[in-house]
Design an enzyme around this catalytic site. Structure first.
Site, PDB file in Angstrom:
ATOM      1  CB  SER A   1     -11.090  -8.532  94.008  1.00  0.00           C
ATOM      2  OG  SER A   1     -11.040  -7.221  93.491  1.00  0.00           O
ATOM      3  CD  GLU A   2      -8.042  -2.945  97.077  1.00  0.00           C
ATOM      4  OE1 GLU A   2      -8.018  -1.719  97.133  1.00  0.00           O
ATOM      5  OE2 GLU A   2      -7.024  -3.653  97.117  1.00  0.00           O
TER       6      GLU A   2
END
Length: 216
Positions: A45-46
């Protein structure tokens, strides 16, 4: 079968053991639910997490575990957290094997528009520009049409996310690749014929001699 589930299940078949995979918000988040248990994939997840698991069941969400869009996610044993600088260093450094993103439009050349509609309030581009430019493989997961209008277009009318073409588009009706820079119909969804796909697609599609049905 629900159109979003068709898309997510088909995209999950594109992943390979050892892949570092980034899932965008929307339909792409569902992909984690359909990865076979024996496939060792690392989801990133960024906002700073590697090791995301399936979407938690109702009542099991943790307030500090969210995806980049603020939606609840789970973390697998051994998951790692880090800051945004490290996260985008991985993305921009070419370390993400596959990114799965939603889309507003994809054109006949494989260009993606997925971050804004002029005149409407949007939260911003987020990491989409970095992901399309930096990931080794880009898959777009979206429904084939919206309000009766094709999202597979001849030329994007919305602002492009990146000048780099995507590698694959998976919709509720078809799988479309871009071999040699041309939109090519690779598969149709179960119960969907080639003629039906072409009838709801604005872009010209290259049609091979045989177009198999998706395996889900």
């Amino acid at each position: 079968m629900d159109p979003q589930i068709i898309i997510a299940r088909r995209v999950a078949r594109e992943l390979r053991s050892g892949n570092l995979v980034n899932l965008g918000i929307g339909i792409p988040t569902l992909v984690a639910n359909y990865v076979p248990a024996d496939l060792k994939v690392f989801f990133q997840s960024e906002n700073g997490l590697i090791g995301t698991g399936p979407i938690p069941e109702q009542g099991m969400a943790h307030p500090l575990l969210t995806d980049a869009g603020g939606r609840p996610i789970s973390a697998l044993p051994g998951a790692a957290t880090f800051d945004s600088a490290m996260s985008f260093g991985l993305i921009r450094g070419g370390h993400v094997d596959v990114t799965v993103l939603g889309g507003l439009q994809v054109d006949a050349d494989g260009h993606l528009a997925n971050w804004m509609i002029p005149g409407k309030m949007v939260p911003g581009m987020g990491g989409a520009m970095d992901l399309v430019s930096g990931a080794r493989r880009v898959i777009v997961a979206m429904q084939h049409a919206a309000k009766g209008k094709s999202k597979i277009v001849a030329k994007c009318s919305l602002p492009l996310t990146s000048a780099r073409p995507v590698d694959l588009v998976v919709t509720d009706l078809a799988v479309i690749g871009f071999a040699r820079g041309k939109a090519t119909l690779m598969e149709t969804a179960p119960g969907v014929g080639v003629a039906e796909v072409m009838a709801v697609t604005e872009a010209d599609l290259t049609i091979p001699g045989t177009v198999p049905e998706m395996k889900l």
